[in-house]
Design a protein around this motif. Structure first.
Motif, short mmCIF file in Angstrom:
data_model
loop_
_atom_site.label_atom_id
_atom_site.label_comp_id
_atom_site.label_asym_id
_atom_site.label_seq_id
_atom_site.Cartn_x
_atom_site.Cartn_y
_atom_site.Cartn_z
N LEU A 122 0.83 -1.20 0.00
CA LEU A 122 0.00 0.00 0.00
C LEU A 122 0.86 1.25 0.00
O LEU A 122 0.53 2.24 -0.67
N GLU A 123 1.98 1.22 0.72
CA GLU A 123 2.88 2.38 0.73
C GLU A 123 3.46 2.62 -0.66
O GLU A 123 3.65 3.77 -1.07
N VAL A 124 3.77 1.55 -1.38
CA VAL A 124 4.28 1.70 -2.75
C VAL A 124 3.23 2.36 -3.65
O VAL A 124 3.54 3.25 -4.44
N LEU A 125 1.98 1.94 -3.51
CA LEU A 125 0.91 2.56 -4.29
C LEU A 125 0.75 4.03 -3.94
O LEU A 125 0.49 4.86 -4.82
N GLN A 126 0.91 4.38 -2.67
CA GLN A 126 0.78 5.77 -2.26
C GLN A 126 1.89 6.63 -2.85
O GLN A 126 1.68 7.81 -3.12
N VAL A 127 3.06 6.04 -3.07
CA VAL A 127 4.16 6.79 -3.67
C VAL A 127 3.87 7.10 -5.13
O VAL A 127 4.11 8.22 -5.60
N HIS A 128 3.35 6.14 -5.86
CA HIS A 128 3.12 6.31 -7.29
C HIS A 128 1.79 6.98 -7.61
O HIS A 128 1.66 7.62 -8.66
N PHE A 129 0.80 6.80 -6.75
CA PHE A 129 -0.53 7.36 -6.99
C PHE A 129 -0.96 8.12 -5.74
O PHE A 129 -1.45 7.53 -4.77
N ASN A 130 -0.78 9.43 -5.80
CA ASN A 130 -1.05 10.26 -4.63
C ASN A 130 -2.52 10.27 -4.26
O ASN A 130 -2.87 10.58 -3.11
N ILE A 131 -3.40 9.92 -5.18
CA ILE A 131 -4.82 9.90 -4.87
C ILE A 131 -5.14 8.85 -3.81
O ILE A 131 -6.15 8.94 -3.11
N VAL A 132 -4.29 7.82 -3.66
CA VAL A 132 -4.49 6.81 -2.63
C VAL A 132 -4.12 7.36 -1.26
O VAL A 132 -4.62 6.89 -0.24
N ARG A 133 -3.28 8.39 -1.23
CA ARG A 133 -2.78 8.92 0.04
C ARG A 133 -3.68 10.00 0.64
O ARG A 133 -3.85 10.08 1.86
N VAL A 134 -4.26 10.83 -0.20
CA VAL A 134 -4.98 12.00 0.29
C VAL A 134 -6.43 11.66 0.60
O VAL A 134 -6.91 10.56 0.30
N LEU A 135 -7.14 12.61 1.18
CA LEU A 135 -8.56 12.44 1.46
C LEU A 135 -9.36 12.37 0.17
O LEU A 135 -9.06 13.07 -0.80
N THR A 136 -10.38 11.54 0.16
CA THR A 136 -11.16 11.31 -1.06
C THR A 136 -12.65 11.46 -0.78
O THR A 136 -13.46 10.63 -1.16
N ARG A 137 -13.01 12.51 -0.09
CA ARG A 137 -14.42 12.70 0.26
C ARG A 137 -15.28 13.03 -0.96
O ARG A 137 -16.49 12.85 -0.93
N GLY A 138 -14.67 13.53 -2.01
CA GLY A 138 -15.45 13.90 -3.18
C GLY A 138 -15.79 12.74 -4.09
O GLY A 138 -16.51 12.92 -5.07
N TRP A 139 -15.28 11.54 -3.80
CA TRP A 139 -15.51 10.39 -4.66
C TRP A 139 -16.48 9.42 -3.99
O TRP A 139 -16.46 9.24 -2.78
N SER A 140 -17.30 8.78 -4.78
CA SER A 140 -18.24 7.80 -4.25
C SER A 140 -17.51 6.49 -3.97
O SER A 140 -16.37 6.27 -4.39
N ASP A 141 -18.19 5.58 -3.27
CA ASP A 141 -17.60 4.28 -2.97
C ASP A 141 -17.30 3.50 -4.25
O ASP A 141 -16.28 2.81 -4.36
N LYS A 142 -18.19 3.61 -5.23
CA LYS A 142 -17.98 2.92 -6.50
C LYS A 142 -16.78 3.47 -7.25
O LYS A 142 -15.98 2.71 -7.82
N ASP A 143 -16.62 4.81 -7.23
CA ASP A 143 -15.46 5.42 -7.88
C ASP A 143 -14.18 4.96 -7.21
O ASP A 143 -13.18 4.64 -7.89
N LEU A 144 -14.16 4.94 -5.88
CA LEU A 144 -12.96 4.52 -5.15
C LEU A 144 -12.63 3.06 -5.42
O LEU A 144 -11.45 2.68 -5.45
N TYR A 145 -13.66 2.25 -5.61
CA TYR A 145 -13.44 0.83 -5.93
C TYR A 145 -12.64 0.70 -7.22
O TYR A 145 -11.63 -0.04 -7.28
N TYR A 146 -13.06 1.41 -8.26
CA TYR A 146 -12.35 1.33 -9.54
C TYR A 146 -11.00 2.03 -9.47
O TYR A 146 -10.03 1.57 -10.11
N ILE A 147 -10.91 3.14 -8.75
CA ILE A 147 -9.64 3.85 -8.65
C ILE A 147 -8.59 2.97 -7.97
O ILE A 147 -7.44 2.87 -8.42
N MET A 148 -8.97 2.31 -6.87
CA MET A 148 -8.01 1.47 -6.16
C MET A 148 -7.59 0.27 -7.00
O MET A 148 -6.39 -0.05 -7.08
#
Length: 222
Positions: free
Chosen positions: A143-169
């Motif tokens: 997970l730390e490796v993903l946070q390094v390459h994709f900052n969206i995994v690290r920051v707050l994601t209140r603007g995204w729905s659960d379905k969006d986060l599912y596909y993003i992750m």
């Protein structure tokens, strides 16, 4: 990311969905092309920039940027997602066919959750706790490796729905594996990139047959 991998992914998406293929709008003007849409999606994922901040750099409005990101993540998952291997193991003479999650003591007592032993007594329990915590550390490092390459995994994601986060992750995990394979010089990417450069089957509009020139012109005009 190598340019060949970028083109390989864009080519595969073209075969799966027409959203990333450049077309004409109702006025006869050319709409946005695939390089722009894919670039804006990657910038949001990698740098977690606000969607309204990419307008000046990529020349895409906020609404189209969100749509491009949603299409991109879903296409990556649909095209490249593999299937998990079948799982069969036996614990205390009981056969199991489903996977489980390794967690610590703060999670509920569910069947798919296996917790560590906080104060193990005896060699068997101590070995179980040690192996459990070692595997759990590997997952945390991933997970730390993903946070390094994709900052969206690290920051707050209140603007995204659960379905969006599912596909993003899922997309971030798949994309990370694709980059690792590309670093190891997997030849399929070069093949797909060549096909995209020579593909003239698009009849929706007249597109450039040289994506390299198209990309360079786009970057110079930004």
């Amino acid at each position: 990311m190598k340019w060949s991998l970028f083109l390989s992914i864009l080519y595969d998406i073209h075969q799966f969905n027409e959203y990333f293929i450049q077309t004409y709008d109702a006025t006869g003007a050319l709409e946005l092309f695939g390089v722009q849409k894919m670039t804006v999606a990657l910038r949001i994922l990698q740098y977690s920039v606000p969607v309204d901040a990419v307008d000046k750099y990529i020349r895409i409005g906020e609404t189209i940027a969100i749509v491009a990101l949603n299409f991109f993540t879903k296409m990556i998952v649909a095209i490249y997602e593999g299937r998990a291997l079948s799982t069969t193991y036996t614990i205390n003479n009981h056969a199991y066919t489903m996977g489980y999650y390794l967690t610590d003591g703060i999670y509920p007592r569910w069947a798919m959750i296996v917790k560590t032993i906080s104060q193990p007594q005896g060699l068997k329990r101590q070995l179980f706790a040690r192996m459990h915590e070692a595997c759990q550390k590997d997952v945390e490092r991933s997970l730390e490796v993903l946070q390094v390459h994709f900052n969206i995994v690290r920051v707050l994601t209140r603007g995204w729905s659960d379905k969006d986060l599912y596909y993003i992750m899922k997309m971030c995990i798949i994309f990370h594996n694709m980059i690792i394979e590309d670093v190891r010089n997997i030849p399929e990417n070069e093949c797909s990139a060549t096909l995209l450069q020579t593909d003239t089957t698009n009849t929706l509009c007249q597109m450039s047959c040289d994506p390299n020139q198209e990309y360079e012109e786009f970057m110079l005009n930004c």
